[in-house]
Design a protein around this motif. Sequence first.
Motif, PDB file in Angstrom:
ATOM      1  N   HIS A 104       0.856  -1.184   0.000  1.00 26.22           N
ATOM      2  CA  HIS A 104       0.000   0.000   0.000  1.00 26.22           C
ATOM      3  C   HIS A 104       0.893   1.236   0.000  1.00 26.22           C
ATOM      4  O   HIS A 104       1.909   1.282   0.706  1.00 26.22           O
ATOM      5  CB  HIS A 104      -0.897   0.010   1.234  1.00 26.22           C
ATOM      6  N   PHE A 105       0.509   2.252  -0.762  1.00 31.47           N
ATOM      7  CA  PHE A 105       1.355   3.446  -0.820  1.00 31.47           C
ATOM      8  C   PHE A 105       0.532   4.693  -1.088  1.00 31.47           C
ATOM      9  O   PHE A 105      -0.566   4.636  -1.655  1.00 31.47           O
ATOM     10  CB  PHE A 105       2.448   3.294  -1.881  1.00 31.47           C
ATOM     11  N   SER A 106       1.080   5.818  -0.666  1.00 29.17           N
ATOM     12  CA  SER A 106       0.469   7.126  -0.922  1.00 29.17           C
ATOM     13  C   SER A 106       1.583   8.148  -1.037  1.00 29.17           C
ATOM     14  O   SER A 106       2.707   7.940  -0.563  1.00 29.17           O
ATOM     15  CB  SER A 106      -0.503   7.505   0.196  1.00 29.17           C
ATOM     16  N   LEU A 107       1.274   9.263  -1.679  1.00 25.74           N
ATOM     17  CA  LEU A 107       2.239  10.333  -1.928  1.00 25.74           C
ATOM     18  C   LEU A 107       1.975  11.494  -0.980  1.00 25.74           C
ATOM     19  O   LEU A 107       0.824  11.828  -0.698  1.00 25.74           O
ATOM     20  CB  LEU A 107       2.140  10.800  -3.376  1.00 25.74           C
ATOM     21  N   HIS A 108       3.069  12.144  -0.534  1.00 25.73           N
ATOM     22  CA  HIS A 108       2.959  13.233   0.436  1.00 25.73           C
ATOM     23  C   HIS A 108       3.934  14.345   0.067  1.00 25.73           C
ATOM     24  O   HIS A 108       5.034  14.089  -0.428  1.00 25.73           O
ATOM     25  CB  HIS A 108       3.261  12.718   1.848  1.00 25.73           C
ATOM     26  N   ASP A 109       3.509  15.590   0.336  1.00 27.97           N
ATOM     27  CA  ASP A 109       4.380  16.715   0.012  1.00 27.97           C
ATOM     28  C   ASP A 109       5.372  16.962   1.141  1.00 27.97           C
ATOM     29  O   ASP A 109       5.422  16.216   2.132  1.00 27.97           O
ATOM     30  CB  ASP A 109       3.556  17.965  -0.316  1.00 27.97           C
ATOM     31  N   ALA A 110       6.176  18.028   0.986  1.00 27.52           N
ATOM     32  CA  ALA A 110       7.261  18.276   1.933  1.00 27.52           C
ATOM     33  C   ALA A 110       6.755  18.542   3.344  1.00 27.52           C
ATOM     34  O   ALA A 110       7.480  18.320   4.321  1.00 27.52           O
ATOM     35  CB  ALA A 110       8.105  19.459   1.450  1.00 27.52           C
ATOM     36  N   SER A 111       5.525  18.986   3.482  1.00 28.53           N
ATOM     37  CA  SER A 111       4.956  19.237   4.804  1.00 28.53           C
ATOM     38  C   SER A 111       4.344  17.986   5.420  1.00 28.53           C
ATOM     39  O   SER A 111       3.882  18.009   6.561  1.00 28.53           O
ATOM     40  CB  SER A 111       3.885  20.332   4.721  1.00 28.53           C
ATOM     41  N   GLY A 112       4.311  16.888   4.641  1.00 28.41           N
ATOM     42  CA  GLY A 112       3.697  15.659   5.103  1.00 28.41           C
ATOM     43  C   GLY A 112       2.242  15.510   4.714  1.00 28.41           C
ATOM     44  O   GLY A 112       1.614  14.499   5.042  1.00 28.41           O
ATOM     45  N   ALA A 113       1.688  16.489   4.019  1.00 30.22           N
ATOM     46  CA  ALA A 113       0.283  16.437   3.631  1.00 30.22           C
ATOM     47  C   ALA A 113       0.079  15.428   2.503  1.00 30.22           C
ATOM     48  O   ALA A 113       0.880  15.365   1.563  1.00 30.22           O
ATOM     49  CB  ALA A 113      -0.208  17.810   3.185  1.00 30.22           C
TER      50      ALA A 113
END
Length: 421
Positions: free
Chosen positions: A232-241
């Motif tokens: 399972h995977f998801s993408l996150h920006d530099a702030s962790g969002a």
Amino acid sequence: MLREDLTFVGTCDIAGLVRGKGFPSTELPARRKIGIGWTHSNLMQTCFGPILDTPFGTAGDLMIVPDPSAEVHVDFRDGSAPEHFFLGDVRNTDGSPWACCVRTFLRRAAEALKDASGLELLAAFEQEFVYTGVEDVPGHAYSLNAFRRQGVFGEMLMAAIRAASVHPDSFLAEYGPRQFEMTVGPDVALRAADAAVIAREMARGAAFRLENRAIFSPMPVADGAGNGVHIHFSLHDASGAPVTRDPNGPMGLSVVAMHFAAGVLHHLPALCAVTAPSPVSYFRLTPNRWAPTVADLKLQDRSASLRICPVFDAEGQEQQNAQFNLEFRVCDAAASPYMALGALIFAGADGIARELTLPDTEAALPTSLTAALDVMEESAALKSWFGPVFFEAYLRHKRSEAAYVADLSPEDLCARYAEIY
């Protein structure tokens, strides 16, 4: 009983097995710096043990250097020696990363994703296995009775995972005979792969102390249920969002997640050689086994290669976005988690960099390891991700493994891999 505490340092290699060396724990301060001695051709050990082919010969020296963030010290409190080991990086004698280090491969993939998008990937591994400590009772898939009959194994396993500083998520009786599944919580790429290796070893360790086995082979028996590893995977920006979800996008995907998924699907026939890297892997990837057979993306469909998972009722968009993830299902425990996740990320990063769109047609997946290796060998992208030395070594390793068991019947082949994994 006279005993001295020992510590093991190892790497989860091409064969998906943790190999390394032990030493007196009193030497740990020095070993944190110099590691333990290793050699290039150790990479070429097949899952069966023998080195059947190697580009490295007998020359050369390397080090496996323990990573302090990947230390496991679990005492099962039964009088047995504790599980005390480190996962580590394979380095050259000057301290630089070795070109064929699997953890370095995953680090480079994470950097490729960051370069392409500024994002990082969080992942969690679901791992299926057969526990030999229960009797096969037909009709008890997912049942409370099957859960009950495994006794204290599940409790030992979850406690060991937690004691190893990994977050246990779930443990359940699965569909197949004596089959169970464990899942750990999500983490950033390298720590997620570490957690997958640690959880696998804790299952083996708990079963061993109960005088049983946890068998992770992709197909323990030829006509039975397969053991998959679902990432399972998801993408996150530099702030962790989280940035994987867009309710107005195709199947709820954001633009960047759509490009990532398109990259995975584009490269998937070649990726199979890395994520499904044994001859018995392809007995699982057949119709009517709840396993993928084509490179496809589907919404909440467990036969898909890439499955968009459900978002359960939650308060507000923020929680829904945090739940949203994809599941990569063309993987099993013959693969090193570092290599499987690294290849997945490299493919997704390429999709983002090239702004690939979802394909109109579904490419068939290879039907044998040999066929998958042929596709991999023709892939300029995979060669660039591996680098020429690692690429040649991987192909030679897996081709020698396939040739070694080529004359076995499906039944004997599955039995051999069940002995190992």
